[in-house]
Design a protein around this motif. Structure first.
Motif, short mmCIF file in Angstrom:
data_model
loop_
_atom_site.label_atom_id
_atom_site.label_comp_id
_atom_site.label_asym_id
_atom_site.label_seq_id
_atom_site.Cartn_x
_atom_site.Cartn_y
_atom_site.Cartn_z
N UNK A 201 0.81 -1.21 0.00
CA UNK A 201 0.00 0.00 0.00
C UNK A 201 0.84 1.26 0.00
N UNK A 202 2.16 1.12 0.09
CA UNK A 202 3.06 2.28 0.09
C UNK A 202 3.77 2.30 -1.26
N UNK A 203 3.24 3.08 -2.17
CA UNK A 203 3.71 3.04 -3.54
C UNK A 203 5.14 3.50 -3.74
N UNK A 204 5.59 4.51 -2.97
CA UNK A 204 6.91 5.08 -3.22
C UNK A 204 8.05 4.15 -2.82
N UNK A 205 7.77 3.11 -2.06
CA UNK A 205 8.81 2.16 -1.69
C UNK A 205 9.16 1.20 -2.83
N UNK A 206 8.27 1.08 -3.80
CA UNK A 206 8.54 0.21 -4.93
C UNK A 206 8.18 -1.24 -4.72
N UNK A 207 7.40 -1.56 -3.67
CA UNK A 207 7.01 -2.94 -3.41
C UNK A 207 5.50 -3.12 -3.52
N UNK A 208 4.86 -2.29 -4.34
CA UNK A 208 3.40 -2.35 -4.47
C UNK A 208 2.96 -3.25 -5.62
N UNK A 209 3.88 -3.85 -6.35
CA UNK A 209 3.52 -4.79 -7.40
C UNK A 209 2.95 -4.15 -8.65
N UNK A 210 3.41 -2.95 -8.99
CA UNK A 210 2.91 -2.28 -10.19
C UNK A 210 4.08 -1.84 -11.05
N UNK A 211 3.83 -1.82 -12.36
CA UNK A 211 4.74 -1.18 -13.31
C UNK A 211 4.22 0.23 -13.56
N UNK A 212 5.12 1.13 -13.85
CA UNK A 212 4.69 2.50 -14.12
C UNK A 212 5.70 3.25 -14.95
N UNK A 213 5.23 4.31 -15.55
CA UNK A 213 6.12 5.14 -16.36
C UNK A 213 5.36 6.27 -17.01
N UNK A 214 6.10 7.21 -17.57
CA UNK A 214 5.50 8.34 -18.27
C UNK A 214 5.58 8.11 -19.77
N UNK A 215 4.49 8.53 -20.45
CA UNK A 215 4.40 8.36 -21.90
C UNK A 215 4.01 9.69 -22.52
N UNK A 216 4.65 10.02 -23.63
CA UNK A 216 4.40 11.28 -24.30
C UNK A 216 3.76 11.05 -25.66
N UNK A 217 2.99 12.05 -26.06
CA UNK A 217 2.34 12.01 -27.35
C UNK A 217 1.89 13.41 -27.74
N UNK A 218 1.44 13.58 -28.99
CA UNK A 218 0.96 14.89 -29.41
C UNK A 218 -0.28 15.29 -28.64
N UNK A 219 -1.07 14.31 -28.26
CA UNK A 219 -2.27 14.55 -27.46
C UNK A 219 -2.32 13.57 -26.30
N UNK A 220 -3.25 13.82 -25.38
CA UNK A 220 -3.41 12.92 -24.25
C UNK A 220 -3.82 11.54 -24.72
N UNK A 221 -4.72 11.52 -25.73
CA UNK A 221 -5.18 10.24 -26.24
C UNK A 221 -4.04 9.43 -26.85
N UNK A 222 -3.14 10.10 -27.59
CA UNK A 222 -2.01 9.39 -28.19
C UNK A 222 -1.07 8.87 -27.12
N UNK A 223 -0.79 9.66 -26.10
CA UNK A 223 0.07 9.21 -25.01
C UNK A 223 -0.57 8.04 -24.26
N UNK A 224 -1.89 8.11 -24.09
CA UNK A 224 -2.59 7.02 -23.39
C UNK A 224 -2.54 5.73 -24.20
N UNK A 225 -2.69 5.84 -25.51
CA UNK A 225 -2.61 4.65 -26.36
C UNK A 225 -1.23 4.01 -26.31
N UNK A 226 -0.19 4.85 -26.21
CA UNK A 226 1.16 4.30 -26.06
C UNK A 226 1.29 3.52 -24.75
N UNK A 227 0.68 4.02 -23.69
CA UNK A 227 0.71 3.33 -22.41
C UNK A 227 -0.04 2.00 -22.50
N UNK A 228 -1.22 2.01 -23.13
CA UNK A 228 -1.98 0.77 -23.29
C UNK A 228 -1.20 -0.26 -24.10
N UNK A 229 -0.56 0.22 -25.17
CA UNK A 229 0.20 -0.68 -26.03
C UNK A 229 1.40 -1.26 -25.27
#
Length: 381
Positions: A89-117
């Motif tokens: 439950x403490x995300x900043x420790x890195x033991x919460x079992x999730x992958x994460x990252x930032x994705x860029x695109x010309x629009x929010x929708x394009x960046x979101x699609x990159x994350x989904x892909x």
């Protein structure tokens, strides 16, 4: 004034007292007791020793602390992030079992699609947070994605404390199994130093003359052969692995210790107590073991402690470039090599073995520094 006329009442008999000028107030300590006392005053060295003991215990018992073997492969659970029950439950420790990252695109929708892909189009298990909306032309939109991979793979009740590698092998088990192998090679190098190096240097220094010349010429030949060349020859004859490293260390790993011991023996072999023992007919072997070696034990211990981190780094370097252990065998070098290949997308694969090998090497060097100070008479107070 005539002292004989003084009244006797002015004088009192003086009671006899022991002479306290040479009385020892405290019991004397031996050199070893002084060294131990000085070492235990070094708090950093004590902390480092405790850390090393914990790491050694984990290397023995860590692989058996869960149900996964160090070579249990299951690609369906590949590259699972670290997850700990009490810390998920403490995300900043890195033991919460999730992958994460930032994705860029010309629009929010394009960046979101990159994350989904990027995360296998598991939209129901991906949380999207807009960092920068952008305008589609002058600046890019940025979103931060959090992928709940344990839920996506229907593994809500599963915990991999340090995650898994690309083949689904548990990193906790492999980390401590690899640490065990690295420590084995390190202590093997220390044992070779103590057995071969000390014996060779002691005999060469004490014998002197023609025996010393012959033994030193042999050392000079061995010094001219780099360890890497010996490893390559072993790989040609045998296969990459612990046996090749062991033979290489046996051939050339003791040379430094032999030279140091020879130099120390040459300094003290003509001292009075050695000459007296020789005059009384004491055998050379007994003079070396009973008189010379105890007086250079501090130098031997200190150099042995510095040999251990060097051997660990030697093994890690060879495994990293593919000349040491090879997968599926685990060592800190092979784990770092695997983690380096996935550094940009799964940094945790490199992070934990790098931390362990760094802590081991730093701790051993601090303990060696503490022992060096402890065996230096100038540091005793």
């Amino acid at each position: 004034m005539d002292q004989n006329k003084l009244p006797k009442e002015l004088f009192e008999p003086l009671e006899h007292q022991e002479d306290t000028s040479e009385k020892i107030a405290k019991p004397s300590r031996t050199f070893l007791q002084d060294a131990t006392r000085t070492f235990f005053k070094n708090k950093l060295a004590i902390v480092s020793m405790i850390v090393l003991i914990i790491i050694m215990l984990l290397s023995f018992f860590g692989p058996g602390m869960n149900e996964y073997g160090y070579n249990d492969q299951d690609v369906t659970r590949g590259t699972m992030p670290p997850r700990v029950a009490a810390l998920d439950d403490i995300g900043w420790l890195g033991f919460d079992g999730t992958h994460g990252g930032e994705f860029e695109g010309a629009t929010v929708e394009e960046a979101t699609q990159k994350a989904y892909l990027r995360y296998d189009n598991k939209e129901d298990f991906i949380d999207i947070e807009v960092v920068n909306e952008g305008n589609g032309t002058e600046s890019s939109a940025t979103v931060e994605a959090t992928y709940h991979i344990y839920e996506a793979k229907d593994m809500e009740n599963t915990y991999f404390w340090l995650g898994t590698d690309n083949l689904g092998r548990d990193q906790w088990t492999r980390l401590w199994q690899g640490t065990r192998v690295s420590l084995y090679i390190a202590f093997l190098a220390a044992a070779i130093d103590l057995i071969i190096g000390v014996a060779y240097g002691g005999i060469s220094g004490y014998a002197g003359g023609r025996v010393d010349n012959v033994m030193q010429r042999i050392l000079e030949v061995l010094v001219g052969i780099p360890n890497l060349v010996v490893i390559l020859l072993m790989i040609i004859i045998l296969q990459p692995g612990i046996i090749s490293i062991t033979i290489a260390l046996t051939i050339t790993g003791w040379i430094g210790m032999a030279r140091i011991v020879r130099g120390e023996i040459l300094k003290i072999k003509n001292m009075e107590y050695v000459l007296a023992s020789r005059t009384l007919g004491t055998k050379a072997s007994k003079i070396i073991t009973k008189h010379l070696m105890p007086n250079i034990s501090g130098v031997i211990i200190i150099n042995t402690m510095f040999t251990i981190p060097s051997a660990i780094f030697f093994e890690a370097f060879l495994s990293f470039i593919g000349l040491g252990l090879v997968p599926p065998e685990a060592s800190l070098g092979t784990l770092i090599n695997t983690g380096f290949d996935y550094l940009r997308i799964y940094p945790f694969l490199l992070l934990y073995p790098a931390i362990v090998i760094s802590v081991i090497m730093i701790a051993f060097n601090i303990v060696a520094d503490g022992l060096r100070d402890a065996f230096d008479p100038k540091m005793h107070k």
